[in-house]
Each structure stands twice: as C-alpha cells, then as structure tokens.
Design an enzyme around this catalytic site. Sequence first.
Site, PDB file in Angstrom:
ATOM      1  N   LYS A 215      27.240  11.470  24.893  1.00  0.00           N
ATOM      2  CA  LYS A 215      27.928  12.073  23.753  1.00  0.00           C
ATOM      3  C   LYS A 215      27.900  11.031  22.644  1.00  0.00           C
ATOM      4  CE  LYS A 215      32.244  14.502  22.640  1.00  0.00           C
ATOM      5  NZ  LYS A 215      32.331  14.027  21.294  1.00  0.00           N
TER       6      LYS A 215
ATOM      7  N   CYS B 250      50.768 -21.726   1.257  1.00  0.00           N
ATOM      8  CA  CYS B 250      49.433 -21.518   1.820  1.00  0.00           C
ATOM      9  C   CYS B 250      49.224 -22.464   2.999  1.00  0.00           C
ATOM     10  CB  CYS B 250      48.373 -21.768   0.755  1.00  0.00           C
ATOM     11  SG  CYS B 250      46.703 -21.839   1.436  1.00  0.00           S
TER      12      CYS B 250
ATOM     13  N   GLU C 236       0.835  -1.206   0.000  1.00  0.00           N
ATOM     14  CA  GLU C 236       0.000   0.000   0.000  1.00  0.00           C
ATOM     15  C   GLU C 236       0.869   1.255   0.000  1.00  0.00           C
ATOM     16  OE1 GLU C 236      -3.948  -1.037   2.535  1.00  0.00           O
ATOM     17  OE2 GLU C 236      -2.056  -1.559   3.468  1.00  0.00           O
TER      18      GLU C 236
ATOM     19  N   GLU D 154      24.201  14.416  29.332  1.00  0.00           N
ATOM     20  CA  GLU D 154      23.620  13.538  28.315  1.00  0.00           C
ATOM     21  C   GLU D 154      24.695  12.753  27.576  1.00  0.00           C
ATOM     22  OE1 GLU D 154      22.496  16.271  24.746  1.00  0.00           O
ATOM     23  OE2 GLU D 154      21.715  17.228  26.547  1.00  0.00           O
TER      24      GLU D 154
ATOM     25  N   LYS E 127      35.173  12.323  28.400  1.00  0.00           N
ATOM     26  CA  LYS E 127      35.282  11.185  27.479  1.00  0.00           C
ATOM     27  C   LYS E 127      35.658   9.928  28.245  1.00  0.00           C
ATOM     28  CE  LYS E 127      36.939  12.213  23.335  1.00  0.00           C
ATOM     29  NZ  LYS E 127      36.634  12.017  21.916  1.00  0.00           N
TER      30      LYS E 127
ATOM     31  N   CYS F  78      47.082 -16.973  -1.731  1.00  0.00           N
ATOM     32  CA  CYS F  78      47.284 -18.363  -2.142  1.00  0.00           C
ATOM     33  C   CYS F  78      47.002 -18.430  -3.639  1.00  0.00           C
ATOM     34  CB  CYS F  78      46.314 -19.265  -1.390  1.00  0.00           C
ATOM     35  SG  CYS F  78      46.200 -20.903  -2.110  1.00  0.00           S
TER      36      CYS F  78
ATOM     37  N   SER G  60      33.289  23.465  19.009  1.00  0.00           N
ATOM     38  CA  SER G  60      33.510  22.121  19.546  1.00  0.00           C
ATOM     39  C   SER G  60      33.437  22.215  21.069  1.00  0.00           C
ATOM     40  CB  SER G  60      34.847  21.575  19.077  1.00  0.00           C
ATOM     41  OG  SER G  60      35.863  22.415  19.522  1.00  0.00           O
TER      42      SER G  60
ATOM     43  N   CYS H 132      46.529 -25.282   1.895  1.00  0.00           N
ATOM     44  CA  CYS H 132      46.708 -26.280   0.825  1.00  0.00           C
ATOM     45  C   CYS H 132      48.163 -26.426   0.385  1.00  0.00           C
ATOM     46  CB  CYS H 132      45.853 -25.899  -0.377  1.00  0.00           C
ATOM     47  SG  CYS H 132      46.479 -24.442  -1.221  1.00  0.00           S
TER      48      CYS H 132
ATOM     49  N   ARG I 147      29.785  20.399   9.931  1.00  0.00           N
ATOM     50  CA  ARG I 147      30.423  21.438  10.719  1.00  0.00           C
ATOM     51  C   ARG I 147      31.512  22.151   9.907  1.00  0.00           C
ATOM     52  NH1 ARG I 147      31.898  20.579  16.331  1.00  0.00           N
ATOM     53  NH2 ARG I 147      32.198  18.445  15.669  1.00  0.00           N
TER      54      ARG I 147
HETATM   55  S1  IVH Z   1      26.460  19.825  22.820  1.00  0.00           S
HETATM   56  C1  IVH Z   1      29.108  23.869  21.274  1.00  0.00           C
HETATM   57  N1  IVH Z   1      25.657  17.382  23.165  1.00  0.00           N
HETATM   58  O1  IVH Z   1      30.425  16.312  20.206  1.00  0.00           O
HETATM   59  C2  IVH Z   1      28.897  22.427  21.099  1.00  0.00           C
HETATM   60  N2  IVH Z   1      27.381  17.744  21.606  1.00  0.00           N
HETATM   61  O2  IVH Z   1      33.191  16.974  20.719  1.00  0.00           O
HETATM   62  C3  IVH Z   1      27.797  21.929  21.985  1.00  0.00           C
HETATM   63  N3  IVH Z   1      28.140  15.730  20.439  1.00  0.00           N
HETATM   64  O3  IVH Z   1      30.399  19.406  18.568  1.00  0.00           O
HETATM   65  C4  IVH Z   1      27.586  20.516  21.702  1.00  0.00           C
HETATM   66  N4  IVH Z   1      26.772  14.332  21.436  1.00  0.00           N
HETATM   67  O4  IVH Z   1      29.007  17.418  17.539  1.00  0.00           O
HETATM   68  C5  IVH Z   1      26.504  18.173  22.511  1.00  0.00           C
HETATM   69  N5  IVH Z   1      24.779  15.272  23.551  1.00  0.00           N
HETATM   70  C6  IVH Z   1      25.631  16.061  22.909  1.00  0.00           C
HETATM   71  C7  IVH Z   1      26.541  15.559  21.939  1.00  0.00           C
HETATM   72  C8  IVH Z   1      27.407  16.443  21.319  1.00  0.00           C
HETATM   73  C9  IVH Z   1      27.731  14.455  20.535  1.00  0.00           C
HETATM   74  C10 IVH Z   1      29.214  16.189  19.528  1.00  0.00           C
HETATM   75  C11 IVH Z   1      28.922  17.555  18.940  1.00  0.00           C
HETATM   76  C12 IVH Z   1      30.038  18.404  19.449  1.00  0.00           C
HETATM   77  C13 IVH Z   1      31.113  17.403  19.670  1.00  0.00           C
HETATM   78  C14 IVH Z   1      32.200  17.909  20.603  1.00  0.00           C
END
Ligand code: IVH
Length: 728
Positions: A116, A411, A36, A114, A313, A429, A83, A414, A137
Amino acid sequence: MTAEEARTRIDHLSSELERHNRLYYVEATPVISDREYDALHRELADLEAKWPELASQNSPTKRVGGAPLDGFSQITHALRMMSLDNTYSEGEVAEFYQRMVKLTGSEKIDTRIEPKVDGVAVSICYENGALKYAATRGDGTVGDDITENVRTIRKLPLTLPTDAPRLLEVRGEIFMPNEAFRKMNDEREAAGEQRFANPRNATAGTLKQLDPKVTAKRPLDIIFHGLGQVEGEEVTSVDAFQALLGRLRLRKADRIWRADSLQGIVTAIRELDALRRSLPYETDGAVVKVNSVAVQQAVGATSKAPRWAMAYKYEPERAETLLKAITVQVGRTGVLTPVAELEPVFLSGSTVSRATLHNEEEIQRKDIRVGDTVMIEKAGEIIPAVIEVVLARRPADSQAFNFMEHIGHQCPSCRAPVTKEEGFVAWRCANFACPARAATQLRHFCARKMLDVEGVGDIVADKLGERGMVRTPLDLFDLTADDLAPLNLGTDEDPRVFGPKNAAKVVAACQRSRAMPLNRWLFAIGIPDVGESAARELSRLHRTFAEVADSPILSELAQLKKGKGKETSEVLAPYQIAQEVGQVAAQSVLDFFNGPGGQAMLEKLRSLSIDPQSDNYAPLPATAATGGGSSAPFSGTTWVITGTLSEPRPVFEELIRARGGKTSGSVSARTSYLLAGEEAGSKLDKATQFGVKVLSEVEFRAMLDAAPTVETPAAPPLSESKEQLNLF
Ligand code: IVH
C-alpha cells in the site's frame, strides 16, 4: 517549411523526446546526452511557437509546466473512487477471508497482496492513447482536475503504445521517492525555505500547486494499482490488469504476492513488512485483493468500499526511551529550537538519539519533562518526533519544563538576550554575530546555490563557528590555507585535521565567489524574507550592494506597508516588481542594511574589496534595452486580449504594438496568442479549440522582459531614476 512538413517533424520530435524521457527517467539508460536532448526540445519548442495550431496538449514541451491556474476545475469520476476498509489486526484479515468464503461458497479464494503506497490517490485517463485528464479522488465522486500538474511527472507517459485500449482510466498513487524527498528538503533548507514534514505531505502540497512550473521542479513519481473505466479491452483479473500495465509501460507494484488461503495471506503480509523498508518509497500497509474480476463483481461493494479488498495497515514504528536532556539549537536566523536528547534506541532501521521538540509551545502542550519516558515515532524518512509522554513512568520528583528558565533567559550559545516577535512561537537570539548562528549562516553562505564554496560543509562550518574562527560568513575571506589546514574536525581524543589540500580548495573557492553575481550574494548573506527569486529580483532592480542598501525603490515599497503610500504606487508601476519582493521583503532588506549587522557587512565587503555586480540589471523592463533581448517574439504576431487584467486593455495593446505585434478583437486560426486574464470566457474556449497559445499576465510580462520596444531608449542610469523617485 510547409505545414505538412512541420507536422511530420513535430510528431517525430515529440515521440523521440518521449522515448528519451522514458529511457532517462524510467529505465535509467539514456542514449543521448543532455545537450542533444535539449537541442531536440528546443527545436520542438521553436516549431510549436511558429505553428501554434500544431502544438499538442500532450507535447513533451508541456512537461515544464504551463501557465499558472486560477483554481482547479472539477472532474466527475466515471466510476466512483472508493476507499478501502482498514485494519491493524490479523484477526480482521481472517474475518475478511471468511466473508469471501461465505459469499462465494468456495474454501479457496485466489488473492493478490501488494504494497500500500503512502501517497496521494489519482485517477488518470487516456483516450486513444493520449493523456486526457488526471483527477484527485476528492469526495470519491468529484475530484480536482490536476492534469497540468500531472503532465509534469516525467515518469508518466503522456502517450501510450498503439495497442492501448481506446479508453483507459487507471488509478494509482503519486508519491515522492524517499531519496529525492530528502534531497529536495535539504535544498529547501539551504534556500531558507521550510522543510516538508514527510513525502506524503510534500506530494499533496505539490499537487495542489496552482503553478505547474513549481510542480515540474518537484520529484514526483507514480505507481498504478487499480482500473477505472475501460473500453476496448477485457480485463478479467488483477493478474490481467498487471499484464496490461506492463504492456503499456505504466509503473506497477514492485512485488505482488499470491495466496489462496488465510495462512498464505498472513505470510505475505509479514514478508512485505520485512521488505518494505528497502523499497524506495513509503508504504503504510498491504492491500489484499481478490484476483478474479468476476468474483469481485459478485461480492460487490458497500457504500464506501469494495468487499473484495482490504488494507492491512502496519503500525507506525514507535519506541519508548528516556528523555535525558533538552538542548537548544540556534538556527541561521537565530531561531532557538529545543531538541530531545534520548537514550539511544533502535527504530525503523536506525539508532535514534535525538528528536525535535519543535518549540516551547509544543513542549508545554505535551507536558514533556526531562527524565520522562517518552514515546517516539519515526515513519521511514521522517525526522523522529516525540509523540507523547508515558505518564505511568514519570518520576515522582519531576518538574515541569520551563523553556526560558532552562536557557536562563539568554541564548545558549552566546548569552545574548532572546526575543519573541508578536504572533510567533519561536524565541530568537538577538545577536547577529552569535557563534551558533554564525555556523548555520556559514553553511547557508557556502551552499551550492549560494556562493558554492566547495569544502565548507556542515561539520567544517560548525567547527569554524565553535572555534570562533568565523563570526560572520565574511570572516571566511580572512582565513588563509595555513589557518584552515590544522582545523580539527574530530575531538581532542580522536582528532581529524582538515588538511592542506582541503584548505587550499576552500581558499580557491572563496576567490571564485568574489566574482559571483549580486543575486547570489544577496541570497547567500541570508536576509530574512529574501529567498532565491527575491534576490534575483533585487539584482534586476539594483546594480550593487550599495544601491540595494540605499534603495529608493525599496523605501517606496516599504512605505506602502505603513499605509503612507497609495495602495498601488504609480512610481513603482514602471518597475514591474515581481511579487517575491513585496512590502515585507523590502522592509526586511532595509532593516538589515540599516542595522548593525548589515552596516558591518558593507564595511567588511569594502575592506575586502568585494563588490558584486548585478548580471541582470534591467529596472524598467518596458523600456529598457537589456542588450541580449530582442523584439523578435512579438514581431508579426497577432494578439487577442480577454478577461480581467491588472490594467486596462489599451495598456496591453500598446505594449504589444510597441514591439511590432498586432491586436485583434476575435480569436481565429490566425491568432498567435491569447492574453487571458481572470474569468476569461468564450475567447479562451475558442483559443483552446484552435490550438492558440494562451498566456497569463505573468507569462506575458516575462515575454515583455525579453523583448524591448522596437525603438528603445536605453535604461536611464540609476542617478536619474533616483531623481525621478525623489520627486515623489
Ligand atoms: S486498491 C477501491 N492498491 O489506498 C480502492 N489501493 O486507503 C481499491 N492505495 O484508495 C484500491 N496502494 O488510493 C489499492 N496497492 C494498492 C494501493 C492502494 C495505495 C491507496 C488507494 C486507496 C487507498 C485506501
């Protein structure tokens, strides 16, 4: 149908299709069948073809990917894409918190934490509720315009609900979910294509694709995490932004923690670490953000990164273990791959006992020796790799690893001689009938996209190779259900037999495969440089294996390589051979069929009475009546041609006229199509303005393939076309 009726219907179909897209891809609760859905899609595509001026750039039909691009144009970000400051240490998170306290004069800083997402950053802009552009970016100021690629992401809405802000630029990460990534990689391997190293690389490569149709087939997804430019809405906090995402059905973080103390932040970071591996995508850290936008603005940013946020990180997971031995695997094309056999060690949620060493050079470069303690790393779904040797723990009597000595110059499966082609790092081989090669070839041969021999998976193929029951894939056809049923898939101590039911399934699947079209067979037998598309092109140019093996077309193509032929061959021009079958592939096919392996295969096919036939034979597309084709797509259409094409314009004009189309010198609302070559200028702009459908030369040729001339001679039988070729 009047234009007004068409517009109403197009609007209705577009919003319905987008709704079903969302129900299917985002909410996983489809309410209509695929059939559909396809019918609605087709109706919309037909209407858009008939009323090109009514077709929107954001139509769901555009999700399959439009014309290939020559390159990406640039987009300047309204607000810089910055960044984040990174750290691996909790101590630096404490410093971050103290800085906030000092700058705000408040002891309590309201923050959000949150995941990353480890993907590729993107900025997506909606204007009046419709997708306007998507950009990478880049250097933070200017990025690539990747709108056409991003449009193919089914999980991204192309239009927003009516209460969306007038202008909204949101930032997020595009990624490939782990499960989909693994599946895609398996399919690539089965198709003889290179596996991607990890989901991030696969995503970055996919977004750099100039052909959006390729992107459309890759499983991309997106999560939003930040706000760029906005007009028509006041967003005062991270919480408010999250609420906005929810309202607009834009995907947001799976989980967000709140904390208003350093201790709270550290707890959240640790909780996220414990939980992140159960997320369906890769994460490499936690992002800590100040919640209030007013506070964010007050603390400001450095030249590179905001002061109000920071990325903690997680260390990629590593472990030390003993390298017990180095074994060598033989791949489908005979490539020898060294593999580290490790003392089993628990890493990122699973036990690792093997890791790839890639090739001889890699071992030399890292000076990896048997008996070494090595550092291995596994990030999520990535195949574990040996990062380095722990030299401090190297045994005193250790010996440098010598690959050739290790395999005794032959090989490992074989004992045939091994060879290395100039410019390649891998040893191969040389024995076409190597049993280890046989197993990997058989797996490929039986895979779904090839001959789809159900029941022959990895283990069965390995055992059939190991036991010497299958030396080349075609040996499978000699096996009866009685031969297959007792096959032991386990070990001598712990046997597990294949069984009569499975055996009967394999035999039946083999019978079915006899009738598979030539292109599937050509793909299945695993000729180097012949993938799925090349196989299809070969079967368009030839009817049978015999014709391919003795093909004047391919010899002519291969000649070009040796510099004997002209740069472009006039003889070959009418065949309009797709680039998948270039000089290299042509030579490879001829080498294969002229070599002992190919000859033996042809002989074997004859003895089995298997003679696959092409189901898309149409070697001369410009004049061939393909039976199913019709000149309909061209009749009554008006064309404008612009830009640099592979041949002079009159050639294209003639092709269009021969199919009942008209050509014109200027673009107007009445123009049906613009055929745009490279460096198309103002006509292209005008066409976009009028909503005229723009075709690249590749797309135009695809349309030609489906539309023979109004009065067409039938395709000449091959004997004739052969003679034609022999004249040169
Ligand atoms: S906030 C001014 N939140 O990680 C930048 N970034 O290494 C504020 N990223 O440039 C970014 N998860 O591309 C934010 N929950 C998250 C993210 C996140 C991945 C990336 C983003 C940023 C980069 C920095």
